[in-house]
Design an enzyme around this catalytic site. Structure first.
Site, PDB file in Angstrom:
ATOM      1  CB  CYS A  75      -0.918  -0.015   1.226  1.00  0.00           C
ATOM      2  SG  CYS A  75      -2.021   1.411   1.307  1.00  0.00           S
ATOM      3  CG  HIS A 170      -1.773  -1.751  -9.659  1.00  0.00           C
ATOM      4  ND1 HIS A 170      -2.611  -0.798  -9.111  1.00  0.00           N
ATOM      5  CD2 HIS A 170      -0.965  -2.167  -8.650  1.00  0.00           C
ATOM      6  CE1 HIS A 170      -2.298  -0.634  -7.837  1.00  0.00           C
ATOM      7  NE2 HIS A 170      -1.306  -1.456  -7.529  1.00  0.00           N
ATOM      8  CD  GLU A 219      -7.040   1.463  -3.288  1.00  0.00           C
ATOM      9  OE1 GLU A 219      -6.879   0.536  -2.470  1.00  0.00           O
ATOM     10  OE2 GLU A 219      -6.664   2.634  -3.081  1.00  0.00           O
ATOM     11  CB  CYS A 228      -4.596   3.980  -5.585  1.00  0.00           C
ATOM     12  SG  CYS A 228      -3.929   2.302  -5.498  1.00  0.00           S
ATOM     13  N   GLY A 231      -1.209   2.381  -7.256  1.00  0.00           N
ATOM     14  CA  GLY A 231      -1.886   2.610  -8.535  1.00  0.00           C
ATOM     15  C   GLY A 231      -1.210   3.707  -9.340  1.00  0.00           C
TER      16      GLY A 231
HETATM   17  N1  LIG Z   1      -6.372  -2.118  -2.598  1.00  0.00           N
HETATM   18  C1  LIG Z   1      -4.953  -2.502  -2.741  1.00  0.00           C
HETATM   19  C2  LIG Z   1      -4.168  -2.226  -1.435  1.00  0.00           C
HETATM   20  C3  LIG Z   1      -4.088  -0.736  -1.090  1.00  0.00           C
HETATM   21  C4  LIG Z   1      -3.403   0.058  -2.157  1.00  0.00           C
HETATM   22  C5  LIG Z   1      -3.564   1.565  -2.101  1.00  0.00           C
HETATM   23  N2  LIG Z   1      -4.406   2.124  -1.089  1.00  0.00           N
HETATM   24  C6  LIG Z   1      -2.219   2.280  -2.195  1.00  0.00           C
HETATM   25  O1  LIG Z   1      -2.085   3.419  -1.713  1.00  0.00           O
HETATM   26  O2  LIG Z   1      -1.297   1.689  -2.828  1.00  0.00           O
HETATM   27  C7  LIG Z   1      -4.864  -3.999  -3.101  1.00  0.00           C
HETATM   28  O3  LIG Z   1      -5.817  -4.735  -2.792  1.00  0.00           O
HETATM   29  O4  LIG Z   1      -3.844  -4.393  -3.657  1.00  0.00           O
END
Ligand SMILES: N[C@H](CCC[C@H](N)C(=O)O)C(=O)O
Length: 285
Positions: A75, A170, A219, A228, A231
């Site tokens: 994250c 991603h 997400e 994100c 992301g």
């Molecule tokens: N939802 C993402 C994890 C959090 C990523 C995001 N909040 C960031 O800042 O990178 C996943 O399931 O891989």
């Protein structure tokens, strides 16, 4: 069980951060889902649990749980908030912090200007390691070989995507205008497709010029968030691989801007941006 927590966010991607060093914390997925509920609980996109590290050359371990209760590998916005959290909790006075996550070791640098710069590691583009199955449902297509972009079939439509892992998976869709993109409908459909066996975070990228993009992200385990971090890294990598972007890019997300840079190949993706601490609280479970 009473749990003391800190509510934080990185550009509106919000977190409950828990000191699991001074508190004994064992949470079930159901308890995490309850805590993430924005009406009946505290409300967050992800829960970050800070623990002692059992790995050499790392100061802490931090675990990441999506609001649906699932534990994930990485994250980006959370990593920045983690760095400020451990300093604010007086768990360290270091400005360069090494942390281990489910995906591996990250180096975080707390800057004097309030930003945190994170070495997010090298992106993974090999489909099987993302994991992404490029020829899902179309076995006579060439086997799963790495390409700059991939054409996938979603709801009888041909969708062109970039596929990147930053430790978490991603898909990056290039759109003319992020505002009019049907983020939820297409994001859900790609997540539920057989192309991504571990589901996927879906980014919708509008290229403004070679140093600026707009990005919205649907997400995995949450839905659309204000920002994100991984992301933003994945979108810049996909844009550079497709020859659309230079090596340093400003990413404009709903909640604000991140600075992302990548020199290509096995070089790490560097992410820099702010965090905010909103309040401290206690919840009884
Ligand atoms: N939802 C993402 C994890 C959090 C990523 C995001 N909040 C960031 O800042 O990178 C996943 O399931 O891989």
């Amino acid at each position: 069980m009473n749990i003391i927590f800190t509510k934080m966010h990185g550009l509106g991607n919000d977190f409950v951060v828990i000191n699991g060093i001074d508190q004994t914390i064992n949470l079930t997925p159901e308890q995490i889902r309850f805590m993430s509920d924005r009406q009946f609980g505290i409300g967050f996109d992800q829960l970050l649990l800070v623990e002692k590290s059992d790995v050499e050359d790392t100061d802490f371990r931090y675990r990441i749980f999506n609001s649906d209760g699932g534990e994930v590998e990485q994250c980006g916005n959370g990593a920045r908030c983690f760095a400020h959290f451990v300093r604010n909790e007086n768990l360290t006075d270091k400005k360069e912090i090494a942390v281990i996550t489910k995906n591996g070791r990250l180096i975080l640098n707390v800057e004097d200007n309030g930003n945190v710069t994170v070495d997010m590691g090298a992106p993974i583009l090999e489909p099987a390691q993302i994991p992404f199955i490029a020829n899902a449902g179309n076995e006579d297509k060439a086997e799963n070989v790495q390409q700059k972009s991939y054409s996938i079939q979603i709801n009888q439509q041909n969708i062109e995507i970039g596929a990147v892992s930053m430790g978490n998976p991603h898909a990056v869709v290039i759109v003319d205008d992020t505002q009019s993109a049907d983020v939820e409908k297409l994001g859900k459909a790609i997540q539920e497709s057989s192309y991504f066996p571990n589901s996927v975070n879906v980014g919708f990228m509008q290229v403004i010029d070679r140093q600026n993009i707009k990005l919205r992200v649907y997400e995995r385990g949450v839905g659309e968030t204000q920002a994100c971090g991984t992301g933003a890294c994945a979108a810049v990598v996909a844009g550079i691989v497709q020859g659309l972007l230079d090596s340093k890019v400003d990413v404009n997300l709903l909640g604000g801007n991140l600075s992302i840079s990548w020199a290509g190949d096995t070089n790490p993706v560097m992410m820099s941006g702010p965090t905010a601490t909103v309040f401290k609280g206690m919840i009884s479970l």
